[in-house]
Design an enzyme around this catalytic site. Structure first.
Site, PDB file in Angstrom:
ATOM      1  N   HIS A 111       0.829  -1.225   0.000  1.00  0.00           N
ATOM      2  CA  HIS A 111       0.000   0.000   0.000  1.00  0.00           C
ATOM      3  C   HIS A 111       0.859   1.270   0.000  1.00  0.00           C
ATOM      4  CE1 HIS A 111      -3.348  -2.704   1.098  1.00  0.00           C
ATOM      5  NE2 HIS A 111      -2.463  -3.249   1.902  1.00  0.00           N
ATOM      6  N   SER A 116      15.875  21.609 -15.568  1.00  0.00           N
ATOM      7  CA  SER A 116      14.734  22.437 -15.936  1.00  0.00           C
ATOM      8  C   SER A 116      15.260  23.740 -16.510  1.00  0.00           C
ATOM      9  CB  SER A 116      13.883  22.703 -14.696  1.00  0.00           C
ATOM     10  OG  SER A 116      13.156  23.903 -14.849  1.00  0.00           O
ATOM     11  N   LYS A 146      16.705  21.856 -10.334  1.00  0.00           N
ATOM     12  CA  LYS A 146      16.057  20.603 -10.728  1.00  0.00           C
ATOM     13  C   LYS A 146      16.978  19.604 -11.420  1.00  0.00           C
ATOM     14  CE  LYS A 146      11.905  20.032 -11.086  1.00  0.00           C
ATOM     15  NZ  LYS A 146      11.005  19.195 -10.293  1.00  0.00           N
TER      16      LYS A 146
END
Ligand code: ARG
Length: 470
Positions: free
Chosen positions: A164, A285, A291
């Site tokens: 999960h 980016s 990034k």
């Protein structure tokens, strides 16, 4: 390859026609701008067919020599980019046949004796796909071998095993990536199984009903390396189930690659920080200087979509067709070629990237500790002391609640607190609450202990080595 739009060329089939093809229809029905990919296989098939025709006395030895020389010359021109592809000649088959006749004269016109484009194209696709299956199987094995190297490197690195997407039980990183390996083992088997059905020869079925010439299909099949001969001419020219089967293999493979992509994307995020992908597999980016994006796994995840799409295309293409060949089947090529290329590209990218994954063991360990991952070990400990499992589950549940309240891991709780929950607990409980104790205890076939993972790697390597010899 940009085929010329040459309207002056005479069609190979227009004997009964009283007017020229509509200009748009000519382009609409042509396939040469994508089926040129089959050229080498088309020539291979033609040489085998001509060789068979000569052996049964339909053409002479001299005619065969002229044809073979002409076809080899055409192959060289295609490879060097000098071949003059023409849309008016519709497809790869008629471009090659017409050029052959231009080169060697009327002898070229006898090549098509006892054959139709219907069995010709079905043969070409099978030869193409067999070739691609073989190169894909090598890429698949290369990736799997990279996984075993990664697993060996991270044999006892602790990682939170999840269910999960919540921390469940401690596992080893090596065990986790060997799960990826197991998925690919089945993909490989599916691919090999598909190859058996791809490698069957349609040639000889002609248009749909066979031919009146005394052909020797076994000889042609042997020359082309086919393992068998399609036994029903209608089926041979019309079904593309082998391509659907390949697209099914490819879809399941891409589903697997997409799942791991998702894991790698999560793991390399700042929320997890379990791994880092080397810079050479990432991009930045244009606006956010900080990034580093996991483009390779993201693209692989994204590309699974087009492969699933191709499977649906091929299934839908086939489902409404009455026997035997219909022009619909011309639409099988682009999804098939795209699937082959996508699978090759994704396996290549992963083959390079997977063994280069950088792990961050401290972060994985910290995350495992945070999640009460050894709770089951404590329950098992109580069961071994005679408590029924359901009662043990309850005792440990209470201790977990206590741990949450005190912000402590189970291994950090006082023995006194534990004793309050169950008098069966003794000092040695702390041995089962360590992460290493937990993984080492799962020491059976298929378990996560480093000892078992080591054996799994060695079995996997033996299977990989056996592939190369078969
Ligand atoms: N370009 C065609 C295809 O890809 C070749 C077979 C054409 N046969 C025919 N009867 N029109 O299917």
């Amino acid at each position: 390859m940009a085929p010329k739009d040459d309207k002056s060329t005479k069609k190979l089939w227009d004997g009964r026609f009283t007017e020229a093809t509509n200009e748009f229809v000519e382009k609409f029905t042509a396939s040469v701008d994508f089926d040129y990919v089959l050229a080498a296989y088309d020539i291979q098939g033609s040489i085998a067919h001509a060789t068979m025709l000569e052996s049964v006395g339909v053409i002479s030895n001299n005619e065969l020599s002229l044809m073979v020389a002409g076809l080899q010359e055409i192959k060289a021109e295609i490879l060097s980019g000098d071949f003059n592809w023409q849309i008016s000649l519709e497809d790869v088959h008629m471009n090659i046949e017409k050029t052959l006749t231009d080169k060697i004269g009327d002898v070229g016109k006898t090549l098509h004796t006892g054959r139709s484009r219907n069995d010709q194209v079905a043969t070409d696709i099978r030869l193409y796909l067999r070739d691609k299956i073989d190169s894909i199987s090598i890429l698949l094995s290369r990736l799997q071998s990279g996984i075993t190297d990664l697993a060996e490197r991270e044999l006892d690195t602790i990682l939170p095993g999840m269910t999960h997407l919540q921390v469940a039980q401690p596992i080893t990183f090596g065990h986790h990536v060997m799960a990826w390996h197991a998925m690919l083992d089945r993909d490989y088997e599916r691919l090999m199984d598909c190859r058996r059905r791809v490698n069957i020869m349609p040639l000889g079925a002609a248009a749909l009903a066979g031919t009146t010439f005394p052909i020797n299909r076994q000889l042609t099949a042997d020359l082309l390396g086919f393992d068998g001969i399609a036994e029903n001419s209608l089926d041979a020219v019309s079904d593309r189930d082998f391509a659907i089967e390949f697209a099914s293999f490819a879809s399941i493979l891409m589903m697997h690659l997409s799942r791991w992509s998702e894991e790698m994307i999560l793991w390399s995020s700042s929320q997890f920080e379990f791994i880092e992908l080397p810079d050479r597999f990432c991009t930045g980016s244009s606006i956010m200087p900080q990034k580093k994006n996991p483009d390779v796994p993201e693209l692989v995840r994204g590309k699974s979509a087009r492969v699933f799409g191709s499977l649906t295309t091929l299934l839908t293409l086939m489902k409404g067709q009455p026997l035997a060949y219909n022009k619909d089947n011309q639409e099988d090529k682009e999804p098939l070629f795209d699937t082959v290329k996508t699978v090759e590209d994704c396996l290549t990218a992963f083959g390079d990237m997977i063994p280069a994954i950088i792990t961050k063991p401290d972060n994985m360990r910290a995350a495992t500790k945070k999640g009460y991952a050894t709770a089951t070990d404590l329950a098992d400990y109580l069961v071994k002391k005679g408590l029924p499992f359901r009662d043990a589950h309850d005792v440990v549940g209470k201790l977990v609640a206590e741990g949450i309240k005190l912000e402590l891991d189970l291994s950090e709780l006082d023995l006194a607190i534990m004793l309050k929950a169950s008098p069966l607990i003794e000092e040695n409980v702390f041995d089962v609450l360590t992460l290493e104790g937990s993984v080492n205890a799962r020491d059976h076939l298929g378990g996560t202990s480093p000892n078992q993972v080591k054996q799994a790697i060695s079995r996997a390597r033996k299977r990989l080595a056996a592939r190369q010899t078969t």
